[in-house]
Design a protein around this motif. Sequence first.
Motif, short mmCIF file in Angstrom:
data_model
loop_
_atom_site.label_atom_id
_atom_site.label_comp_id
_atom_site.label_asym_id
_atom_site.label_seq_id
_atom_site.Cartn_x
_atom_site.Cartn_y
_atom_site.Cartn_z
N ALA A 1 10.32 0.55 -5.16
CA ALA A 1 11.15 1.61 -4.59
C ALA A 1 12.09 1.06 -3.52
N GLY B 1 5.64 0.83 -3.77
CA GLY B 1 6.64 0.88 -2.72
C GLY B 1 7.62 -0.27 -2.75
N PHE C 1 7.89 3.65 2.13
CA PHE C 1 7.61 2.85 0.94
C PHE C 1 6.54 1.79 1.21
N ILE D 1 7.85 9.39 -3.79
CA ILE D 1 8.81 8.28 -3.83
C ILE D 1 10.20 8.71 -4.31
N GLN E 1 2.99 2.86 0.22
CA GLN E 1 2.72 3.39 -1.10
C GLN E 1 2.55 2.32 -2.16
#
Length: 253
Positions: free
Chosen positions: A174, A171, A165, A144, A168
């Motif tokens: 992020a 995410g 993202f 990330i 994940q």
Amino acid sequence: MSETTGTGLPGSPTSLFDHALLLHQLAPGEPLPRDGEPYPDDELHRRRRGPKAPEDRHSAGKDVALVLDTHFARASVLPSELADAFHDVYVPIHQNEHIAAAAERAGRERVRQTGRWLVRYGTDRCAVTVGLALLAAMGTADDIPLIQTIGLLSNRFGPLAAHAFERQAGGVEALLWLAERVTGWGRVYVVKRFAGSTTRLPDLGCFAEPVTAISLMDTLPATSPQSPNSMRHWQTSTLTARWSTTSVAYSIR
């Protein structure tokens, strides 16, 4: 590689990651000036213009997948051998089924190592884009920070960063971090990922409300965002994404 200009040492090719990182460190909470343009490889790309998108859009990415298949079939080769392997083929900047399939055909760990090297050390935007596509397909949460940094060059890397993202844990946070630090086409790419989502946004204590009446991307001009002049071409419209404590609102004005 030819000599490039940018944020690195004189006469030394600058990786796009280092270029983004150094600009980000100057103003950590702000978008990069002019989306980080010019990129360090601009001179190279002016001299060696890559091929245009194929007329059959479904074939886009097949040439990249072939290069990857050939590379991964050789057990002893290093990721650095791909550093200048993609400039003469069309490289999509969005998630691509052919590139993802090539990643699936190779070993996961090798794909991750290759993607990480290309994103971290690549001095050519084409190779970095392919590296990011590999991380979008096979990356982990450990990637990330790497993806966030290259994603700051959002006109080129925003679509794949946002896609990465989505896969994940962590995410959403992020994606929000990146959304606060990009403008223009990069903002379009990132904000689009929230359209129609009811994913809870922890840091804002709110929900992303679906876009109603219009589809954000349907309102965009036909000019390809891969053209460096496309954002300048669209001078009559301004896209804004307004973040509030109750919703993520989108508007075209």
